[in-house]
Write an enzyme that holds these catalytic residues in place. Structure first.
Site, PDB file in Angstrom:
ATOM      1  N   LYS A 113      -4.807 -12.145   7.631  1.00  0.00           N
ATOM      2  CA  LYS A 113      -3.940 -11.111   8.216  1.00  0.00           C
ATOM      3  C   LYS A 113      -3.306 -11.577   9.508  1.00  0.00           C
ATOM      4  CE  LYS A 113      -5.539  -7.080   5.817  1.00  0.00           C
ATOM      5  NZ  LYS A 113      -5.864  -5.685   5.811  1.00  0.00           N
ATOM      6  N   LYS A 195      -3.870 -11.214  -4.019  1.00  0.00           N
ATOM      7  CA  LYS A 195      -4.319  -9.897  -4.484  1.00  0.00           C
ATOM      8  C   LYS A 195      -3.225  -8.846  -4.278  1.00  0.00           C
ATOM      9  CE  LYS A 195      -6.490  -7.805  -0.506  1.00  0.00           C
ATOM     10  NZ  LYS A 195      -6.704  -6.410  -0.411  1.00  0.00           N
ATOM     11  N   LYS A 198      -1.583  -3.138  -0.307  1.00  0.00           N
ATOM     12  CA  LYS A 198      -0.794  -1.992   0.174  1.00  0.00           C
ATOM     13  C   LYS A 198       0.316  -2.442   1.082  1.00  0.00           C
ATOM     14  CE  LYS A 198      -4.650   0.994   1.120  1.00  0.00           C
ATOM     15  NZ  LYS A 198      -5.503   0.022   1.804  1.00  0.00           N
TER      16      LYS A 198
END
Ligand code: AQP
Length: 328
Positions: A113, A195, A198
């Site tokens: 991230k 993956k 969102k």
């Protein structure tokens, strides 16, 4: 016999997708009658990455509404919003004071991230797993049902609990992660190496739980496959493998049945049949969601109740922690 306790959380960082559903929520629903459950909309985790206030406010309600729409029921489960229970932030601070920096530096999700958002990485994003440990440990949790991406964080939570218990005496239970054998990692449609996410910038990578039928058909039509023809489960062919896995999860058939079913068929057939399967599977959830969203006061009542029940349990654990540390 006393039921064991389950805790799990979900961020309001965007729209929920079928990865969240198949990897986590659906299992929460089917397991819930066997356990005492706490399911939390982790809004304090969500703000570790910058959010627009109005969107965040709306997403918190949407995520909570989707949990109820998916079948989480108040008889078995407490659903609440993390920031409504102050003990989460406070325990996170107390755990910060015993967690070595080196443990957090090893977390792969932070590396991923922070890589994506290099300009805006916050201390909160780095500290995310400690807040998650606080979430879990406040409820004397036995089990944490999560997708595969969260396994490392649950293991870290155990390490933090063990370290605390060693320094201050037995205080925390050591929770176990529970990852579904299939569905623990649903991959992106256009980029099946990553993956489904969102906050993924490319909206066509994810099937969101509130996507309408046409959008689902359109996204699946564009999903990445490969230049081969055979429709087989094969991890070396991530695109087709992912589509088949989603099909398997929604139909509950085994791999052999599915391969026989698609014998001699084309990728177009696979995508079309998968689209109809996903649409029909999500239909009841979507209908219930819009009912809940239209029912005045329902969500507020449920979330107030959740905050009260979770708050009582969490405050009592926090008092134990204060005493063991020497703060009281
Ligand atoms: N692709 C996935 N496949 C299976 N399970 C998944 N989960 C997330 N993505 C997949 C599981 O869903 C639960 C809630 O996830 P989260 O809100 O903690 O968010 P996350 O794990 O950081 O992943 P998201 O949904 O993609 O959100 P963003 O984009 O904000 O990071 C967890 O149990 C998770 O394992």
């Amino acid at each position: 016999m006393n039921k064991k306790t389950v805790f799990s959380g979900i961020q309001a960082s965007g729209s929920l997708h079928v990865g969240n559903f198949l990897g986590a929520i659906r299992n929460w629903v089917t397991m819930q009658s066997k356990f005492n459950n706490y399911f939390c909309v982790v809004d304090l985790h969500t703000i570790t990455i910058p959010q627009d206030p109005a969107t965040l406010r709306a997403k918190i309600r949407e995520v909570a509404g989707l949990l109820f729409a998916a079948g989480i029921v108040e008889d078995n489960s407490v659903v609440f919003v993390q920031s409504h229970v102050k003990a989460h932030s406070e325990l996170a601070w107390l755990l910060n004071c015993i967690t070595p920096m080196g443990w957090l530096q090893r977390m792969t999700q932070f590396k991923e991230k922070s890589g994506k958002q290099r300009e805006e990485v916050s201390v909160g994003l780095f500290d995310y797993p400690v807040l998650q440990a606080a979430d879990i440990l406040l409820y004397d949790t036995d089990m944490v049902p999560v997708g595969e991406d969260q396994k490392q964080h649950v293991e870290l939570c155990r390490d933090i609990a063990q370290r605390f218990n060693y320094q201050y005496g037995e205080t925390f239970m050591l929770p176990e992660p529970h990852i579904p054998p299939v569905g623990g990692r649903v991959m992106g449609l256009s980029n099946p190496e990553n993956k489904m996410s969102k906050s993924e910038q490319k909206q066509e990578d994810s099937i969101f739980l509130l996507d309408n039928p046409d959008l689902i058909r359109k996204k699946l039509k564009k999903a990445t496959t490969d230049s081969l023809r055979e429709i087989r489960f094969d991890e070396n062919r991530p695109g087709v493998n992912n589509l088949l896995t989603i099909y398997q999860l929604f139909t509950d058939q085994n791999q052999e049945e599915i391969e026989n079913h698609f014998e001699g068929k084309s990728y177009k057939d696979l995508k079309e049949q998968l689209a109809e399967t996903v649409i029909e599977s999500l239909r009841p959830l979507q209908e219930r969601y819009y009912e809940i969203a239209g029912e005045k006061g329902y969500l507020d009542d449920m979330l107030n109740r959740g905050a009260e029940l979770a708050g009582t349990k969490a405050e009592s654990k926090l008092r134990e922690v204060w005493e063991n540390i020497g703060l009281r």
